[in-house]
Design a protein around this motif. Structure first.
Motif, PDB file in Angstrom:
ATOM      1  N   THR A  72      -7.432 -19.806  65.187  1.00 25.65           N
ATOM      2  CA  THR A  72      -6.164 -20.351  64.710  1.00 25.65           C
ATOM      3  C   THR A  72      -5.066 -19.875  65.648  1.00 25.65           C
TER       4      THR A  72
ATOM      5  N   ASN B  16       5.035 -16.817  63.797  1.00 21.37           N
ATOM      6  CA  ASN B  16       3.884 -16.732  62.902  1.00 21.37           C
ATOM      7  C   ASN B  16       3.614 -18.041  62.166  1.00 21.37           C
ATOM      8  N   GLU B  17       4.021 -19.164  62.793  1.00 24.72           N
ATOM      9  CA  GLU B  17       3.738 -20.476  62.229  1.00 24.72           C
ATOM     10  C   GLU B  17       2.443 -21.009  62.836  1.00 24.72           C
ATOM     11  N   GLU B  18       1.578 -21.559  61.982  1.00 25.12           N
ATOM     12  CA  GLU B  18       0.298 -22.065  62.459  1.00 25.12           C
ATOM     13  C   GLU B  18       0.501 -23.332  63.271  1.00 25.12           C
TER      14      GLU B  18
ATOM     15  N   SER C  35      -1.516 -14.027  59.916  1.00 24.28           N
ATOM     16  CA  SER C  35      -0.236 -14.670  60.242  1.00 24.28           C
ATOM     17  C   SER C  35       0.960 -13.854  59.781  1.00 24.28           C
TER      18      SER C  35
ATOM     19  N   TYR D   3      -1.100 -19.356  66.526  1.00 24.68           N
ATOM     20  CA  TYR D   3       0.214 -19.177  65.911  1.00 24.68           C
ATOM     21  C   TYR D   3       1.261 -19.044  67.011  1.00 24.68           C
TER      22      TYR D   3
ATOM     23  N   ARG E 156      -7.867 -10.584  67.174  1.00 20.83           N
ATOM     24  CA  ARG E 156      -6.582 -11.202  67.523  1.00 20.83           C
ATOM     25  C   ARG E 156      -6.318 -10.970  69.000  1.00 20.83           C
TER      26      ARG E 156
ATOM     27  N   ASP F 107      -5.894 -15.903  66.224  1.00 19.83           N
ATOM     28  CA  ASP F 107      -6.746 -15.151  65.318  1.00 19.83           C
ATOM     29  C   ASP F 107      -8.123 -15.807  65.310  1.00 19.83           C
TER      30      ASP F 107
END
Length: 929
Positions: free
Chosen positions: A764, A770-772, A661, A766, A706, A721
């Motif tokens: 995951t 870069n916020e999940e 992230s 994002y 990624r 990711d």
């Protein structure tokens, strides 16, 4: 009497001297049974005397002995030893025919033990070799890696279609997991192992030969050769004296000019070779104009006793090219073409600005590489080879930023009726003019503090169903800069213990700094750009803009100018050691290799963390990895050989897996990737027919990956990711060549792979900040690995209809081609697997003519015509999404894509795909002297 005596003594002395030092000239012509071979090496065994053939294949070499042996070698052909006897001062050996051997590179060409070249019927690996003559003739307007598409288990595509945007996979592994070596120097990016072929666009001009080793390969280094290794040998400075001037042109206003010259090795041991080329064109895909240059300088020095050989090379290829990067659905290609005939050249990223073509997406880069090779022949049994190198990459990629009322520049509200981006309308809105958009909205922009202010904001906030819109945001062009400074060295000591046992040991050291930030390129009519991402200097208002063309200075400042959105460095240190023991006696060759490496990863962030925060500059996260591999080759007789090899890798993850992230916190679940591979092969050789058959089995566990989010409309700039991916790749490969007659040759290959994910994995998601956004368990067991055809085949032939007049053609077939996985389709255990795309075949053809000129016929004028995809086949080369024809168009019920007639060649029209190129052509003319 005294006079007579003196005469007899003088005569006797002359007879003795002439017996000991008699000189004669050996002449002949080297051919392959079909045409002459210019540049073949001819050496007298046991001496330093050597010569090269001219463009007519002829050679002449002086000898101090009346009889002996000539050793004749040429890249791609088996070396041959020929006896000679000088009579009356000459020995004319006539025509000498070499036997084609596409899997062998002459040891005379490869002086350094740093370069790991597989030798036919000796090195136990699966290997194919592409000769310089084939690259020079057949590449044409294709991308450099596309020349490999007719080798087994290789899939080459053009990506979005921009200059240098092509990519390859080998045995189902993408090029991030294929080691690319140039003269023994690894060139994969040290953070993510990427290879950007646009940075190496000039390699085709200077390549002497390219060898593809499939599987773990024979490289002694602990490199990322999961799928294979591509060894590229560039022209050395001590090649034959001469030069060339050439030009080629083709469709889409393609134009290339080139000039080169080499001094040959001078009497004082010095040599030099230089090359320059310039390439430009409009691009086959709409809006993909490009300009590229290539320079190559090589200097060499060899001592008189041949103990020391020094080679210095410096090469670079500054270029810029507009791209097709945004995801395009089949329905969009059809919208701007027709349902039956989609506009495969359509590009949603370009339009016109102030009357000139303008593309929001552009790549610009200059990656010069310099190296110094030193080979030291210590004695007859010991050799030290060293290469010291550096690379200074400068550049990045431009894209759009911001938006208007939640709409980015690719939205339909900014489209003209023919599908182009209306940049004039964006500029009008950005500058405060009342603007009517394609959806009928009439909007006038609002100032902030007296300025029309752009930022990363799209003009929409809140959540779905509760959005809040504003009229203050605008659209800009910004660039993501990915520069680097890279230094390294490889040292190899080679010791021959006995005639049968050889030992290598060496060190591999590298240090790398990746420099990552964004800057502003074009405000598109706005006044300022607002950035609030630097916690150490918030609320900045910027006006400086920076070019989207590469600097011609190979050592330009990598951190110059204002930075926006992010600003961080990725530091990677690499310390490695390797060793190999090789046994060779009679028909048996065996080797065992071992390598260990420690990679240290450090992240420095200038924006996200306060300078007082320890996370602003992390310590190095050191990870140990390595490999062990070995193999045996046995030559049953002169025609048959068999081999086996196997190995195990413990491979360090990439930088973005160490620091996920884009934050400075080390992944708590960090583990090495684990690769195990076994392989067996059989080879057959004769003067008429050669063939290779290989079987392989490879497992890959704990893989990190990624990928971009295919649903970019909902999450522009977002990414996934993956952790815990497992894969199993197995298959069979065949490659063969037949010399039907001296003038007619046939070549073919076939490969069948079964590449599947094993077990499940986690993903995951994002956003571009870069916020999940979400996590998911993906049910991937037995799902086909996508992005490459698992069945490939080709059949080609060449025929010399008249002397030095040749026609050639090749048909390449691809099947079992699957889409890349889109994670949202695999969150349920009963998913449909990977989407299979239609198979396709492409026919390429060419015509060559070499005309010998000059008083001695030692110069030549070369004509070449290439036509790729002769039949103008329309085909889907890749898909980023997995939407099936029997999927519901919306929700869990209602019409499907098939029932609604929304398919193309059986594929749902909502899939995001790239079509391959239609028919292309080029004509080249080159004068060699």
């Amino acid at each position: 009497m005294k006079t007579m005596k003196n005469w007899l003594l003088s005569g006797l002395l002359f007879l003795v001297v002439s017996t000991v030092f008699s000189q004669g000239k050996i002449t002949g012509t080297i051919t392959d049974g079909q045409s002459t071979l210019p540049g073949a090496n001819v050496a007298i065994a046991g001496t330093s005397a050597s010569a090269s053939t001219g463009f007519d294949g002829k050679f002449a070499i002086d000898s101090n002995t009346n009889s002996g042996q000539l050793i004749i070698s040429y890249i791609g052909y088996a070396s041959q030893t020929v006896d000679f006897t000088i009579s009356n001062g000459t020995a004319n050996l006539g025509n000498i025919t070499l036997v084609s051997n596409s899997n062998e590179l002459s040891e005379i060409v490869v002086k350094s033990s740093v370069v790991d070249i597989a030798k036919d019927r000796k090195t136990p690996v699966a290997v194919s070799t592409i000769k310089a003559s084939e690259i020079q003739a057949k590449l044409g307007t294709q991308e450099f890696p596309e020349i490999l598409k007719n080798t087994p288990s290789v899939y080459a595509v053009k990506g979005g279609g921009g200059f240098g945007d092509s990519r390859i996979t080998i045995r189902g592994f993408n090029q991030n997991n294929i080691a690319v070596m140039i003269n023994g120097v690894p060139v994969n990016d040290m953070e993510n192992s990427s290879v950007y072929w646009s940075n190496w666009a000039g390699l085709s001009d200077v390549t002497s030969a390219m060898q593809v080793q499939r599987g773990l390969g024979s490289s002694k280094l602990a490199i990322a050769s999961v799928g294979g290794t591509v060894n590229i040998l560039t022209k050395s400075s001590d090649r034959q004296e001469g030069g060339s001037i050439g030009s080629s042109f083709g469709n889409a206003n393609y134009l290339k000019t080139q000039v080169s010259y080499s001094t040959g090795k001078l009497e004082n041991g010095l040599s030099a070779s230089v090359l320059y080329s310039h390439t430009q064109g409009d691009g086959y895909v709409d809006g993909t104009e490009f300009v590229g240059d290539n320079y190559f300088i090589a200097l060499g020095y060899t001592t008189k006793n041949n103990k020391h050989d020094f080679q210095f090379t410096f090469t670079g290829a500054p270029q810029w090219h507009d791209q097709r990067n945004s995801s395009i659905t089949i329905a969009q290609y059809q919208k701007y073409g027709s349902k039956e005939d989609p506009n495969t050249r359509y590009n949603s990223d370009w339009g016109y600005l102030n009357g000139k073509a303008f593309n929001m997406i552009r790549n610009f880069y200059h990656k010069p590489v310099g190296s110094i090779n030193w080979d030291y022949n210590i004695n007859e049994t010991s050799k030290l080879s060293t290469v010291v190198y550096g690379s200074w990459g400068r550049g990045g990629g431009a894209r759009g930023a911001g938006g208007v009322r939640g709409q980015t520049y690719t939205s339909d509200v900014f489209r003209t009726v023919d599908g182009l981006v209306d940049f004039d309308k964006i500029q009008a809105y950005n500058s405060g003019q009342a603007t009517v958009f394609a959806d009928g909205a009439n909007t006038t922009r609002t100032e902030i503090n007296g300025n029309y202010q752009n930022s990363s904001s799209t003009g929409r906030s809140g959540t779905s169903g509760n959005y809040v819109y504003n009229t203050t945001s605008g659209i800009s062009q910004i660039s993501s800069i990915n520069s680097h400074d890279w230094y390294g060295a490889v040292i190899n000591f080679n010791k021959k213990f006995t005639e049968n046992l050889t030992w290598d040991i060496g060190l591999d050291g590298r240090t790398y700094t990746g420099i990552h930030y964004q800057n502003l390129n074009n405000l598109l009519g706005a006044d300022v750009y607002f950035d609030n991402t630097d916690v150490n200097n918030p609320n900045r208002v910027l006006t400086n803009t920076y070019t989207t063309k590469p600097s011609g200075n190979p050592f330009a400042n990598a951190k110059e100018g204002d930075k926006i959105n992010f600003n961080n460095d990725g530091n990677v240190n690499w310390y490695g050691a390797f060793t190999q023991l090789e046994y060779s006696k009679d028909n048996l060759t065996a080797f065992i290799q071992g390598a260990v490496s420690q990679q240290g990863f450090k992240r420095v962030d200038y924006f996200k963390y306060k300078t007082t925060d320890p996370l602003s500059s992390t310590d190095y996260e050191n990870i140990l990895g390595g490999n062990v591999k070995g193999g045996v080759n046995y030559n049953i007789n002169e025609q048959h050989n068999v081999f086996v090899n196997g190995g195990y890798y413990s491979k360090q993850p990439f930088f973005n897996a160490v620091y996920p992230s884009n934050a400075s916190i080390v992944n708590p679940y960090l583990v090495n990737e684990k690769i195990m591979s076994v392989e067996g092969g059989y080879g057959f050789r004769s003067g008429i027919f050669t063939a290779n058959v290989n079987l392989y089995y490879t497992t890959w566990d704990d893989r990190n990956l990624r990928t971009n989010d295919p649903n970019t409309g909902a999450n522009p700039g977002g990414y996934y990711d993956y952790t815990g991916l497992g894969e199993t790749h197995m298959g069979v490969e065949f490659e063969g060549n037949v010399k039907v007659t001296d003038k007619f040759r046939v070549n073919g290959m076939f490969s069948y792979g079964n590449w599947e994910y094993s077990g499940n994995a986690n993903s995951t998601l994002y956003n571009n900040a870069n916020e999940e956004l979400s996590k998911a368990l993906l049910y991937l067991d037995k799902v086909k690995v996508g992005d490459a055809a698992q069945i490939t085949a080709s059949l080609g032939a060449s025929y010399e209809v008249l002397e030095r007049v040749t026609f050639d053609a090749n048909y390449n077939f691809n099947d079992n081609l699957y889409a890349a996985i889109s994670p949202d389709k695999f969150t349920k255990e009963n998913n449909k697997g990977s989407l299979e795309l239609p198979s396709y075949g492409l026919l390429d053809a060419g015509f060559s003519y070499k005309m010998l000129v000059g008083a001695k016929k030692n110069k030549s004028v070369n004509f070449r015509i290439n036509v790729n995809n002769v039949l103008d086949e329309v085909y889907i080369a890749e898909s980023r999404s997995n939407i099936f024809a029997d999927d519901f168009i919306s929700g869990t019920s209602g019409p499907t894509y098939a029932s609604a007639g929304r398919t193309y060649d059986g594929v749902a029209d909502a899939n995001q795909v790239f079509f391959g190129f239609g028919r292309t052509w080029n004509f080249s003319l080159r004068y060699d002297f």
